[in-house]
Motif scaffolding. Structure first.
Motif, mmCIF file in Angstrom:
data_model
loop_
_atom_site.group_PDB
_atom_site.id
_atom_site.type_symbol
_atom_site.label_atom_id
_atom_site.label_comp_id
_atom_site.label_asym_id
_atom_site.label_seq_id
_atom_site.Cartn_x
_atom_site.Cartn_y
_atom_site.Cartn_z
ATOM 1 N N VAL A 58 0.862 -1.189 0.000
ATOM 2 C CA VAL A 58 0.000 0.000 0.000
ATOM 3 C C VAL A 58 0.896 1.236 0.000
ATOM 4 O O VAL A 58 1.854 1.313 0.779
ATOM 5 C CB VAL A 58 -0.904 0.050 1.256
ATOM 6 C CG1 VAL A 58 -1.807 1.286 1.225
ATOM 7 C CG2 VAL A 58 -1.744 -1.218 1.371
ATOM 8 N N GLU A 59 0.570 2.186 -0.889
ATOM 9 C CA GLU A 59 1.272 3.467 -0.866
ATOM 10 C C GLU A 59 0.249 4.601 -0.901
ATOM 11 O O GLU A 59 -0.648 4.600 -1.750
ATOM 12 C CB GLU A 59 2.212 3.595 -2.067
ATOM 13 C CG GLU A 59 2.971 4.924 -2.027
ATOM 14 C CD GLU A 59 3.970 5.062 -3.167
ATOM 15 O OE1 GLU A 59 5.113 5.454 -2.899
ATOM 16 O OE2 GLU A 59 3.602 4.769 -4.318
ATOM 17 N N PHE A 60 0.367 5.531 0.019
ATOM 18 C CA PHE A 60 -0.460 6.742 -0.001
ATOM 19 C C PHE A 60 0.409 7.864 -0.545
ATOM 20 O O PHE A 60 1.572 8.000 -0.131
ATOM 21 C CB PHE A 60 -0.909 7.125 1.414
ATOM 22 C CG PHE A 60 -1.845 6.124 2.047
ATOM 23 C CD1 PHE A 60 -3.208 6.175 1.791
ATOM 24 C CD2 PHE A 60 -1.355 5.130 2.892
ATOM 25 C CE1 PHE A 60 -4.078 5.254 2.376
ATOM 26 C CE2 PHE A 60 -2.219 4.210 3.474
ATOM 27 C CZ PHE A 60 -3.577 4.268 3.227
ATOM 28 N N SER A 61 -0.149 8.655 -1.478
ATOM 29 C CA SER A 61 0.645 9.753 -2.018
ATOM 30 C C SER A 61 -0.257 10.858 -2.545
ATOM 31 O O SER A 61 -1.324 10.577 -3.119
ATOM 32 C CB SER A 61 1.532 9.223 -3.161
ATOM 33 O OG SER A 61 2.060 10.303 -3.883
ATOM 34 N N SER A 62 0.178 12.093 -2.383
ATOM 35 C CA SER A 62 -0.613 13.222 -2.902
ATOM 36 C C SER A 62 -0.555 13.231 -4.434
ATOM 37 O O SER A 62 -1.327 13.933 -5.087
ATOM 38 C CB SER A 62 -0.075 14.538 -2.336
ATOM 39 O OG SER A 62 1.322 14.533 -2.427
ATOM 40 N N GLU A 63 0.324 12.438 -5.003
ATOM 41 C CA GLU A 63 0.385 12.357 -6.470
ATOM 42 C C GLU A 63 -0.764 11.540 -7.061
ATOM 43 O O GLU A 63 -1.058 11.641 -8.239
ATOM 44 C CB GLU A 63 1.712 11.725 -6.896
ATOM 45 C CG GLU A 63 2.850 12.710 -6.807
ATOM 46 C CD GLU A 63 4.204 12.058 -6.919
ATOM 47 O OE1 GLU A 63 4.296 10.940 -7.473
ATOM 48 O OE2 GLU A 63 5.170 12.665 -6.432
ATOM 49 N N TYR A 64 -1.388 10.704 -6.253
ATOM 50 C CA TYR A 64 -2.505 9.894 -6.768
ATOM 51 C C TYR A 64 -3.803 10.696 -6.707
ATOM 52 O O TYR A 64 -4.123 11.296 -5.684
ATOM 53 C CB TYR A 64 -2.672 8.601 -5.959
ATOM 54 C CG TYR A 64 -1.484 7.655 -6.026
ATOM 55 C CD1 TYR A 64 -0.907 7.323 -7.246
ATOM 56 C CD2 TYR A 64 -0.965 7.077 -4.864
ATOM 57 C CE1 TYR A 64 0.179 6.447 -7.311
ATOM 58 C CE2 TYR A 64 0.119 6.202 -4.918
ATOM 59 C CZ TYR A 64 0.691 5.894 -6.147
ATOM 60 O OH TYR A 64 1.747 5.052 -6.203
ATOM 61 N N GLN A 65 -4.563 10.713 -7.829
ATOM 62 C CA GLN A 65 -5.851 11.432 -7.887
ATOM 63 C C GLN A 65 -6.995 10.574 -7.352
ATOM 64 O O GLN A 65 -7.981 11.085 -6.842
ATOM 65 C CB GLN A 65 -6.183 11.822 -9.336
ATOM 66 C CG GLN A 65 -5.086 12.597 -10.050
ATOM 67 C CD GLN A 65 -4.765 13.905 -9.340
ATOM 68 O OE1 GLN A 65 -5.670 14.621 -8.927
ATOM 69 N NE2 GLN A 65 -3.480 14.206 -9.166
ATOM 70 N N THR A 66 -6.870 9.244 -7.551
ATOM 71 C CA THR A 66 -7.909 8.316 -7.081
ATOM 72 C C THR A 66 -7.204 7.104 -6.464
ATOM 73 O O THR A 66 -6.006 6.914 -6.667
ATOM 74 C CB THR A 66 -8.776 7.775 -8.245
ATOM 75 O OG1 THR A 66 -7.878 7.194 -9.193
ATOM 76 C CG2 THR A 66 -9.609 8.856 -8.897
ATOM 77 N N ASP A 67 -7.977 6.297 -5.742
ATOM 78 C CA ASP A 67 -7.417 5.043 -5.235
ATOM 79 C C ASP A 67 -7.357 4.036 -6.382
ATOM 80 O O ASP A 67 -8.330 3.881 -7.126
ATOM 81 C CB ASP A 67 -8.312 4.478 -4.123
ATOM 82 C CG ASP A 67 -8.226 5.301 -2.848
ATOM 83 O OD1 ASP A 67 -7.107 5.510 -2.358
ATOM 84 O OD2 ASP A 67 -9.277 5.728 -2.340
ATOM 85 N N LYS A 68 -6.229 3.369 -6.499
ATOM 86 C CA LYS A 68 -6.077 2.365 -7.562
ATOM 87 C C LYS A 68 -5.826 1.022 -6.887
ATOM 88 O O LYS A 68 -4.840 0.870 -6.156
ATOM 89 C CB LYS A 68 -4.888 2.754 -8.440
ATOM 90 C CG LYS A 68 -4.808 1.964 -9.724
ATOM 91 C CD LYS A 68 -3.728 2.555 -10.633
ATOM 92 C CE LYS A 68 -3.468 1.712 -11.861
ATOM 93 N NZ LYS A 68 -4.616 1.627 -12.762
ATOM 94 N N ILE A 69 -6.727 0.079 -7.119
ATOM 95 C CA ILE A 69 -6.655 -1.200 -6.404
ATOM 96 C C ILE A 69 -6.448 -2.339 -7.402
ATOM 97 O O ILE A 69 -7.323 -2.588 -8.252
ATOM 98 C CB ILE A 69 -7.976 -1.479 -5.623
ATOM 99 C CG1 ILE A 69 -8.504 -0.225 -4.905
ATOM 100 C CG2 ILE A 69 -7.834 -2.669 -4.683
ATOM 101 C CD1 ILE A 69 -7.644 0.297 -3.790
ATOM 102 N N ILE A 70 -5.338 -3.017 -7.303
ATOM 103 C CA ILE A 70 -5.053 -4.117 -8.234
ATOM 104 C C ILE A 70 -4.912 -5.408 -7.433
ATOM 105 O O ILE A 70 -3.997 -5.555 -6.619
ATOM 106 C CB ILE A 70 -3.768 -3.835 -9.038
ATOM 107 C CG1 ILE A 70 -3.930 -2.507 -9.794
ATOM 108 C CG2 ILE A 70 -3.453 -4.970 -10.011
ATOM 109 C CD1 ILE A 70 -2.642 -1.888 -10.229
ATOM 110 N N ILE A 71 -5.854 -6.322 -7.642
ATOM 111 C CA ILE A 71 -5.832 -7.584 -6.898
ATOM 112 C C ILE A 71 -5.602 -8.720 -7.888
ATOM 113 O O ILE A 71 -6.370 -8.876 -8.842
ATOM 114 C CB ILE A 71 -7.155 -7.800 -6.127
ATOM 115 C CG1 ILE A 71 -7.393 -6.617 -5.168
ATOM 116 C CG2 ILE A 71 -7.133 -9.122 -5.357
ATOM 117 C CD1 ILE A 71 -8.752 -6.608 -4.520
#
Ligand code: PMV
Length: 328
Positions: free
Chosen positions: A48-61
């Motif tokens: 898991v990475e949180f970053s202000s660079e991400y506009q939305t949550d991206k979930i890859i399972i």
């Protein structure tokens, strides 16, 4: 900016005494306590990475993006963001070391790994109990994938008192847990929906009357390492769970032809002195518990069943842990 990134590995678990039915849907508070073992070879790894660079949550399972799964994951990330007082969106990559469509409680290992990785990434430092409570809200049985070895989940009175803890370390008992993955269509009714029906079974109230006794008894038998009596109780409990699902309205039949073949094989092997006992969750696959010395004999017999697609041998394993190597 500080890097808000972490990776965790968590095991799947198989219940000896099952969780089936909730007294609170939102908080996932169970009707009864349960006892399980963490599995050494059925693992989910999640970064898991949180970053202000991400506009939305991206979930890859398992290399794919599934909207329904993503919603549940994002709801869980929101709980963790609230706790950590952060707003950053995230990237989550998660992968199982077992086939995704095999229905092996991937939500338990998945939500345990997600809970540990995401809280660690935000800088929160939670106790094992707090992690277990949080994982439970994501997916009930995930609370049992946080601690090591053989685990008890106390149903509790409220959210803070409903969590799992280790009752015996992984090396307490040299048992094998053989998972026989059985051929068949994907599971029809998920556990969340199946559990909503429990009160339509005439046997559910009766089950709850005996469950505390069962939990006490199984813990005593594990402590004494009394394999035959432990196994009898384990098998009776699995059949009782299915007696409930078979008698709800509508009824749910989780078994496939291969499931019954494996159950019969285990009972026949036993009558011939090769001791193993089965348990089955809300799906077609069969988990055979045996003393370690009998693993190879049972695996050999299982190979003779055409409907058995895959065989995975486990021992009691560790709970969720942080690892250094990230998935991206
Ligand atoms: O927490 P869930 O939704 O994966 O439900 C688990 C239900 C059973 O696997 C059937 C029993 C159990 O205790 O794990």
């Amino acid at each position: 900016m500080k890097k808000l990134k972490a990776t965790a590995v968590a095991p799947s678990n198989i219940a000896f005494i099952k969780y089936w039915g909730k007294k609170d849907e939102i908080l996932r508070l169970p009707e009864n306590g349960s006892v399980s073992v963490s599995l050494s070879n059925l693992l989910t790894k999640t970064t898991v990475e949180f970053s202000s660079e991400y506009q939305t949550d991206k979930i890859i399972i398992n290399k794919a993006e599934d909207k329904k799964e993503a919603r549940r994951v994002i709801n869980h990330l929101d709980r963790i963001r609230d706790l950590a007082h952060i707003n950053e969106k995230s990237k989550v990559v998660s992968s199982n070391n077992f086939p995704a469509s095999s229905g092996l409680a991937s939500s338990a290992s998945g939500f345990a790994a997600l809970t540990l990785a995401a809280t660690k990434a935000t800088g929160l430092s939670l106790t094992e109990k707090e992690l277990s409570v949080l994982a439970r809200i994501g997916s009930g049985s995930a609370c049992r994938s946080i601690p090591n070895g053989i685990v008890e989940w106390k149903e509790g009175k409220d959210s803070d008192t409903s969590y799992a803890f280790s009752i015996f370390p992984p090396h307490h008992w040299a048992i094998g847990i053989i998972v026989a993955i059985v051929k068949g269509e994907k599971k029809e009714v998920g556990s969340t929906d199946g559990m909503k029906l429990v009160n339509t079974s005439p046997f559910f109230k009766e089950r709850l009357l005996n469950i505390e006794w069962k939990i006490k008894k199984i813990k005593q038998l594990i402590k004494e390492k009394n394999f035959p009596l432990f196994g009898e109780l384990l098998e009776a409990e699995a059949l009782e769970l299915h007696a409930i699902t078979l008698t709800t309205r509508p009824a749910i039949i989780y078994w496939q032809p291969g499931t019954i073949k494996v159950m019969k094989l285990v009972q026949k092997a036993r009558s011939e002195g090769l001791l193993g006992y089965f348990t089955i969750d809300a799906g077609p696959h069969v988990y055979i518990i045996c003393e370690k010395k009998n693993v190879s004999g049972l695996v050999k017999r299982l190979r003779g069943i055409e409907e058995v697609r895959n065989i995975i041998v486990n021992e009691p394993g560790e709970g969720a842990r942080i690892v250094e190597e990230h998935l991206f």
